[in-house]
Design a protein around this motif. Structure first.
Motif, PDB file in Angstrom:
ATOM      1  N   LEU A   9      -4.894  -3.006   2.596  1.00 42.05           N
ATOM      2  CA  LEU A   9      -5.942  -1.692   3.126  1.00 42.05           C
ATOM      3  C   LEU A   9      -6.938  -2.485   3.963  1.00 42.05           C
ATOM      4  CD1 LEU A   9      -6.176  -0.025  -0.260  1.00 42.05           C
ATOM      5  CD2 LEU A   9      -4.670   0.485   1.669  1.00 42.05           C
ATOM      6  N   THR A  10      -7.515  -1.880   4.851  1.00 33.92           N
ATOM      7  CA  THR A  10      -8.560  -2.489   5.769  1.00 33.92           C
ATOM      8  C   THR A  10      -9.742  -2.195   4.781  1.00 33.92           C
ATOM      9  OG1 THR A  10      -9.249  -0.145   6.849  1.00 33.92           O
ATOM     10  CG2 THR A  10      -7.539  -1.710   7.897  1.00 33.92           C
ATOM     11  N   ILE A  11     -10.908  -2.950   4.988  1.00 32.49           N
ATOM     12  CA  ILE A  11     -11.906  -2.723   4.408  1.00 32.49           C
ATOM     13  C   ILE A  11     -12.500  -1.316   4.644  1.00 32.49           C
ATOM     14  CG2 ILE A  11     -13.532  -3.518   6.208  1.00 32.49           C
ATOM     15  CD1 ILE A  11     -15.027  -5.295   4.179  1.00 32.49           C
ATOM     16  N   ARG A  17     -12.125   4.541  -0.149  1.00 31.19           N
ATOM     17  CA  ARG A  17     -11.589   4.547  -1.727  1.00 31.19           C
ATOM     18  C   ARG A  17     -12.382   4.577  -2.847  1.00 31.19           C
ATOM     19  NH1 ARG A  17      -6.122   4.701  -2.730  1.00 31.19           N
ATOM     20  NH2 ARG A  17      -6.984   5.514  -4.713  1.00 31.19           N
ATOM     21  N   THR A  18     -13.252   3.554  -2.690  1.00 28.39           N
ATOM     22  CA  THR A  18     -13.871   2.881  -3.858  1.00 28.39           C
ATOM     23  C   THR A  18     -15.569   3.665  -3.921  1.00 28.39           C
ATOM     24  OG1 THR A  18     -14.610   0.973  -2.911  1.00 28.39           O
ATOM     25  CG2 THR A  18     -12.460   1.058  -4.137  1.00 28.39           C
ATOM     26  N   GLY A  19     -16.076   3.593  -2.518  1.00 29.23           N
ATOM     27  CA  GLY A  19     -17.590   3.942  -2.552  1.00 29.23           C
ATOM     28  C   GLY A  19     -18.380   2.890  -2.732  1.00 29.23           C
ATOM     29  N   VAL A  20     -17.864   1.780  -2.656  1.00 31.15           N
ATOM     30  CA  VAL A  20     -18.314   0.389  -2.646  1.00 31.15           C
ATOM     31  C   VAL A  20     -18.751  -0.144  -1.026  1.00 31.15           C
ATOM     32  CG1 VAL A  20     -18.244  -2.114  -3.295  1.00 31.15           C
ATOM     33  CG2 VAL A  20     -17.546  -0.189  -4.873  1.00 31.15           C
ATOM     34  N   SER A  21     -19.771  -0.396  -0.920  1.00 33.45           N
ATOM     35  CA  SER A  21     -20.190  -0.887   0.435  1.00 33.45           C
ATOM     36  C   SER A  21     -19.595  -1.987   0.813  1.00 33.45           C
ATOM     37  CB  SER A  21     -21.745  -1.180   0.415  1.00 33.45           C
ATOM     38  OG  SER A  21     -21.971  -2.159  -0.132  1.00 33.45           O
ATOM     39  N   ARG A  48      -3.446  -3.498  -1.756  1.00 36.05           N
ATOM     40  CA  ARG A  48      -3.923  -2.237  -2.693  1.00 36.05           C
ATOM     41  C   ARG A  48      -4.150  -2.261  -4.129  1.00 36.05           C
ATOM     42  NH1 ARG A  48      -3.458   2.976  -1.990  1.00 36.05           N
ATOM     43  NH2 ARG A  48      -2.274   2.619   0.112  1.00 36.05           N
ATOM     44  N   HIS A  49      -3.872  -3.237  -4.790  1.00 36.85           N
ATOM     45  CA  HIS A  49      -4.013  -3.687  -6.311  1.00 36.85           C
ATOM     46  C   HIS A  49      -5.381  -4.050  -6.559  1.00 36.85           C
ATOM     47  CE1 HIS A  49      -3.705  -8.071  -6.301  1.00 36.85           C
ATOM     48  NE2 HIS A  49      -2.605  -7.659  -5.264  1.00 36.85           N
ATOM     49  N   MET A  50      -6.043  -4.567  -5.656  1.00 35.73           N
ATOM     50  CA  MET A  50      -7.658  -4.519  -5.558  1.00 35.73           C
ATOM     51  C   MET A  50      -8.425  -3.634  -6.042  1.00 35.73           C
ATOM     52  SD  MET A  50      -8.392  -8.112  -5.438  1.00 35.73           S
ATOM     53  CE  MET A  50      -6.807  -8.882  -5.799  1.00 35.73           C
ATOM     54  N   ILE A  54     -11.709  -3.595  -8.362  1.00 37.58           N
ATOM     55  CA  ILE A  54     -13.127  -2.899  -7.949  1.00 37.58           C
ATOM     56  C   ILE A  54     -13.305  -1.825  -8.913  1.00 37.58           C
ATOM     57  CG2 ILE A  54     -14.214  -1.766  -6.023  1.00 37.58           C
ATOM     58  CD1 ILE A  54     -12.255  -3.528  -3.953  1.00 37.58           C
ATOM     59  N   SER A  55     -12.536  -1.006  -9.359  1.00 35.23           N
ATOM     60  CA  SER A  55     -12.858   0.050 -10.261  1.00 35.23           C
ATOM     61  C   SER A  55     -13.488  -0.698 -11.524  1.00 35.23           C
ATOM     62  CB  SER A  55     -11.770   0.921 -10.364  1.00 35.23           C
ATOM     63  OG  SER A  55     -11.347   1.793  -9.188  1.00 35.23           O
TER      64      SER A  55
END
Length: 158
Positions: A9-11, A17-21, A48-50, A54-55
């Motif tokens: 996945l791109t940044i 997907r995560t809402g993280v900057s 993708r498993h990252m 992150i969650s």
């Protein structure tokens, strides 16, 4: 659509997907919490498993778990492949123990505060939090009696 945990996945995708900057993702990567690969034009691509890592970082932050503790637990996970169910089970058991210690400390604090505030004794001599003549000063800074009931904390790494 079939989703493979090793899809890249791109940044931008990860941010959406995560809402993280993006800057937080870079920080987590520098700390070794997450990993990326480099694609064309030196673009960061995350397996993708990252998203799961992150969650967990997001949840750990909400629970007040220091990133150093997250890093210690994540160090037991494989970095460049999707963790197995057994890997996640091991991680969750480690965190469960930490959370149980925290719960006990919070309940002890709650009991002390409820007893002190709710006792209605109006006698400061009976209050467990009272420190006449600063007799507890030599024992160290902060709420010494309350800290003695809390579990010891590992050092923080931010």
């Amino acid at each position: 659509m079939h989703v493979n945990p090793d899809d890249l996945l791109t940044i931008g995708d990860v941010v959406r997907r995560t809402g993280v900057s993006a800057s937080a993702l870079h920080f987590y990567e520098r700390k070794g919490l997450i990993f990326s690969e480099r694609g064309g034009a030196n673009q960061r691509l995350y397996p993708r498993h990252m998203l799961r890592r992150i969650s967990l970082i997001i949840m750990a932050k909400r629970l007040g778990i220091p990133l150093g503790d997250v890093a210690a637990v994540f160090s037991t996970l494989p970095g460049h492949r999707a963790p197995t169910h057994k890997d996640w089970l091991r991680l969750s058991l480690a965190w469960k123990q930490q959370l149980e210690e925290r719960r006990r400390a919070i309940e002890a604090l709650e009991h002390e505060l409820t007893g002190c505030i709710g006792c209605g004794c109006l006698s400061m001599k009976a209050c467990l939090l009272l420190n006449p003549d600063d007799s507890l000063g030599p024992q160290g800074p902060g709420p010494v009696r309350l800290q003695s009931t809390a579990p010891t904390r590992r050092s923080r790494h931010k």
